[in-house]
Design an enzyme around this catalytic site. Structure first.
Site, PDB file in Angstrom:
ATOM      1  N   LEU A  76      -7.382  -9.627 -23.298  1.00 21.58           N
ATOM      2  CA  LEU A  76      -8.179 -10.722 -22.744  1.00 21.58           C
ATOM      3  C   LEU A  76      -9.441 -11.028 -23.551  1.00 21.58           C
ATOM      4  CD1 LEU A  76      -7.725  -9.887 -18.958  1.00 21.58           C
ATOM      5  CD2 LEU A  76      -6.420 -11.482 -20.371  1.00 21.58           C
ATOM      6  N   CYS A  77      -9.507 -10.534 -24.781  1.00 23.92           N
ATOM      7  CA  CYS A  77     -10.645 -10.832 -25.651  1.00 23.92           C
ATOM      8  C   CYS A  77     -10.443 -12.171 -26.348  1.00 23.92           C
ATOM      9  CB  CYS A  77     -10.806  -9.755 -26.723  1.00 23.92           C
ATOM     10  SG  CYS A  77     -11.581  -8.264 -26.131  1.00 23.92           S
ATOM     11  N   HIS A  78     -11.550 -12.898 -26.506  1.00 22.10           N
ATOM     12  CA  HIS A  78     -11.514 -14.143 -27.271  1.00 22.10           C
ATOM     13  C   HIS A  78     -11.542 -13.826 -28.763  1.00 22.10           C
ATOM     14  CE1 HIS A  78     -13.090 -15.668 -23.438  1.00 22.10           C
ATOM     15  NE2 HIS A  78     -12.539 -16.809 -23.798  1.00 22.10           N
ATOM     16  N   MET A 113     -16.687  -5.443 -27.774  1.00 25.21           N
ATOM     17  CA  MET A 113     -15.337  -4.915 -28.011  1.00 25.21           C
ATOM     18  C   MET A 113     -15.051  -4.792 -29.501  1.00 25.21           C
ATOM     19  SD  MET A 113     -14.362  -4.044 -25.119  1.00 25.21           S
ATOM     20  CE  MET A 113     -12.846  -3.383 -25.760  1.00 25.21           C
ATOM     21  N   GLU A 114     -15.554  -5.719 -30.292  1.00 24.41           N
ATOM     22  CA  GLU A 114     -15.343  -5.644 -31.740  1.00 24.41           C
ATOM     23  C   GLU A 114     -16.000  -4.403 -32.318  1.00 24.41           C
ATOM     24  OE1 GLU A 114     -14.171  -9.551 -30.451  1.00 24.41           O
ATOM     25  OE2 GLU A 114     -15.926  -8.341 -29.959  1.00 24.41           O
ATOM     26  N   ASP A 128      -6.123  10.408 -39.281  1.00 28.13           N
ATOM     27  CA  ASP A 128      -4.889  10.224 -40.045  1.00 28.13           C
ATOM     28  C   ASP A 128      -5.016  10.783 -41.460  1.00 28.13           C
ATOM     29  OD1 ASP A 128      -2.215   9.156 -40.543  1.00 28.13           O
ATOM     30  OD2 ASP A 128      -3.251   7.694 -41.817  1.00 28.13           O
TER      31      ASP A 128
END
Length: 159
Positions: A76-78, A113-114, A128
Site C-alpha cells: 500500500l505504499c505510493h 518506509m523507504e 547473504d
C-alpha cells in the site's frame, strides 16, 4: 499512538491512501538496522575480506536500490520520486554492525518506509555476503529513528 488507520476504508478494507489533497513538502526519514554475529565474521565484513566481494559496497547499493523499489515490495505504499537515499554502515562494537539509511523527497507523502526498507535490505545483504562464515548472524533493531516534513510533523525516536 494518535490518528486512525489510514490504510483501511470505512468498511475495514485495505486501500491505498488518497494523497491528492496533501501539500508537497520536503520530507526526510532515517532508519536503522543492526546485524550481529561472531567477532571474526564482523571483522571480515568490515575489513572487506569476503569471498563474494566487497560486502559493504554491495549492501549500500542494495539498500539504495531497495528504497527505490519500496512501492513494489510494500503493497500500500505510493511510488515516491526520491531526491536522495544514503546508506551508512559502520562497526558497532566487536560483534555488530549498524546500518543507517536515510531517504528524502519533495512530495505529498513521507519516506519512512523507504528508509526502513533500505536499512533492512542492506542488513540482509550483509547476511547473504557472510552467511558462509556465520549462519547464526542476527538482523535486529530495525526501526525508524527520525522523520521530518508533512502534516504530522517531526518525529525523533526516544530510546
Amino acid at each position: 499512538m494518535s490518528g486512525s488507520l489510514t490504510h483501511l476504508n470505512e468498511r475495514g478494507e485495505a486501500h491505498i491512501v488518497d494523497i491528492g489533497d496533501k501539500s508537497v513538502t520536503r520530507r526526510r526519514a532515517v532508519a536503522q538496522a543492526r546485524i550481529s554475529g561472531a567477532e571474526a565474521t564482523i571483522a571480515a565484513i568490515l575489513a572487506g575480506d569476503m569471498k563474494k566481494g566487497d560486502a559493504l559496497a554491495a549492501a549500500r547499493i542494495a539498500g539504495i536500490m531497495a528504497a527505490k523499489k519500496t512501492a513494489e515490495l510494500i503493497p500500500l505504499c505510493h511510488p515516491i520520486p526520491l531526491t536522495k537515499v544514503s546508506v551508512d554502515i559502520a562497526g558497532d562494537g566487536a560483534a555488530s554492525i549498524k546500518i543507517l539509511a536515510s531517504a528524502e523527497t519533495n512530495g505529498q507523502t513521507g519516506v519512512e518506509m523507504e528508509a526502513l526498507v533500505a536499512a533492512s535490505t542492506a542488513a540482509l545483504t550483509l547476511y547473504d555476503m557472510a552467511k558462509a562464515l556465520d549462519r547464526g548472524m542476527v538482523v535486529s533493531d530495525i526501526r525508524l529513528l527520525e522523520k521530518s516534513g508533512g502534516k504530522s510533523g517531526d518525529y525523533v525516536h526516544q530510546p
